[in-house]
Design an enzyme around this catalytic site. Sequence first.
Site, mmCIF file in Angstrom:
data_model
loop_
_atom_site.group_PDB
_atom_site.id
_atom_site.type_symbol
_atom_site.label_atom_id
_atom_site.label_comp_id
_atom_site.label_asym_id
_atom_site.label_seq_id
_atom_site.Cartn_x
_atom_site.Cartn_y
_atom_site.Cartn_z
ATOM 1 C CG ASP A 27 -95.640 5.217 57.117
ATOM 2 O OD1 ASP A 27 -95.098 5.842 56.293
ATOM 3 O OD2 ASP A 27 -95.072 4.036 57.581
ATOM 4 C CB ILE A 28 -97.617 -0.262 56.597
ATOM 5 C CG1 ILE A 28 -98.816 -0.271 55.787
ATOM 6 C CG2 ILE A 28 -97.413 -1.609 57.159
ATOM 7 C CD1 ILE A 28 -99.175 -0.980 54.682
ATOM 8 C CD GLU B 157 -93.356 2.774 53.594
ATOM 9 O OE1 GLU B 157 -92.718 3.033 54.567
ATOM 10 O OE2 GLU B 157 -93.352 2.556 52.291
#
Length: 538
Positions: free
Chosen positions: A406-407, A449
């Site tokens: 996950d960004i 994301e």
Amino acid sequence: MKNWLAKISHSPATPAGSRQRPYPADELPLDCEPGAGIEVPLRQEIIIGLAESCQLQLEMLRHAMQLTSVVLLWRGPGPQQLSVYRFSSAEESLLRGPFELGVGVTGAILKTHHELILAPVRASSPAIPYYCSNQTVGSFLAVRLPFDKETAPQDLALLCLDRKATDGWSEGERQLISLTAEKLVREVQQARALFSSDRERHAYRRAFDGLQQLNAALGLRSAFEATARAIRSIVPPDFIAISLAEESQHRIAYSEGENAEKLADQVFPREQGLVGQVLKYSRTLPDKADYNGTSPVFSAAHLFAEYRSLMIVPLRRDEASTAGALIVAARQQGAFSRTCRDILELVATQVAIKIDLAHSHEQINRMATIDSLTGIANRRAYQCGFEAMLDRASRRAGGLHLVLCDIDHFKRINDTYGHPFGDEVLRQVAKLFESVVRAVDLAARTGGEEFAILLEDADEQGAWKVAERLRTLVEELDVRCQGERVPVTISLGIAAFPEHGRSMEKLVSCADQALYQAKRSGRNRTLRWDEQSAPGPG
């Protein structure tokens, strides 16, 4: 009819100790054009019919003129030899050949170009090849069958007649012999026409069957394999290749035959070799399918020196567009007839259409499985791949690791720099997956994301190294907005099969918990699900 066939099959035997052998009926060169590799269902019937007709005419001529022997000599089996094809004789000791061309009466008639008359036959006369000596012959006449030199330049056949009487040959006799020679030529021509017609009909039927298989094929590979099967049903090839045109080059997409593995996926400049000429001018080369092994086919390094027949056929989409080239080669000289060429050009047109359809099919499939923004697998492909990998791991007791990514602070990036910049961040991060995963692994964008990696047959240390390598690469990304570098990091959670779970739901839950813990503990880090502080495996 059966009596005539018996005469053909059981003609007088060659004398004991003779070096000569009979000239088999099926060696008569009916193949007036190349392409004998194509099956001809009526071949035997045509051969027997021609032999019966020739035999009947020789028998009629011998009895009508009270001759000792009437013999039809035909070129073969070698180019400088003659052999007995059919004969009618009162003698039991005829030799069948082969006889050297140009020796005895055969040399004499070749000098006269049409007719040779010996009346009477003397001790000094040229030798009659099918007799051990000329002693029992009173008079002899030979006439060359009048084949058209332009349409049948290789044909050479002599109609030979002899009798015990030493009288000369009358004008009426010579006219009857000449008419018989013309009739024999017509019989051969008609047999050849029937042979060619049946072969062409059968070739088109085989081509039609091959095209049906081609049309049923899905995907490029299956289309190429169906094309090769269709070609083998039409011509006797030793090598088949399909090269697809690209912007400034062409690529060998399919090849089979000797050294085919050396050409697999090779790339050549578009303007080089005979293939380059075919792509440029969109016409089949060489013109007559003859090849001497010196002209480069693909490049100077691939001369195909052992082949003597070659056809390079353009894969035409239309008059102005060529998708590639079909290359067919054979060691045998004259292996490809004009009919074969016409059929292969028809097949090539269908192949070009199939290539476009296969590309469209692959594009549709790609659209269904590839994330349009990042170019990596989408959620659908991820779920299908997850099920397949989990099934394999269960059946062979292999390892499987799931890494969820996950960004960090991605909403802040979007809010601060705008969604177009956020999309660019997603694309840049997605590119890094190629450098950390293997061909057997699967990297996917699962939404927003969020990303996932499935690592097949990887141990705990290997999965950790992949995750950390990806995290480091993302941290080092140089992504700028209006000249300002924007820091980008990711957090990762790892779960393992079967240690942390045996179902997809359980593995996702464990990896998601590890990812959540990584974010809570400061982000930009990798955590493996801690089995001690979480529910037991499901």
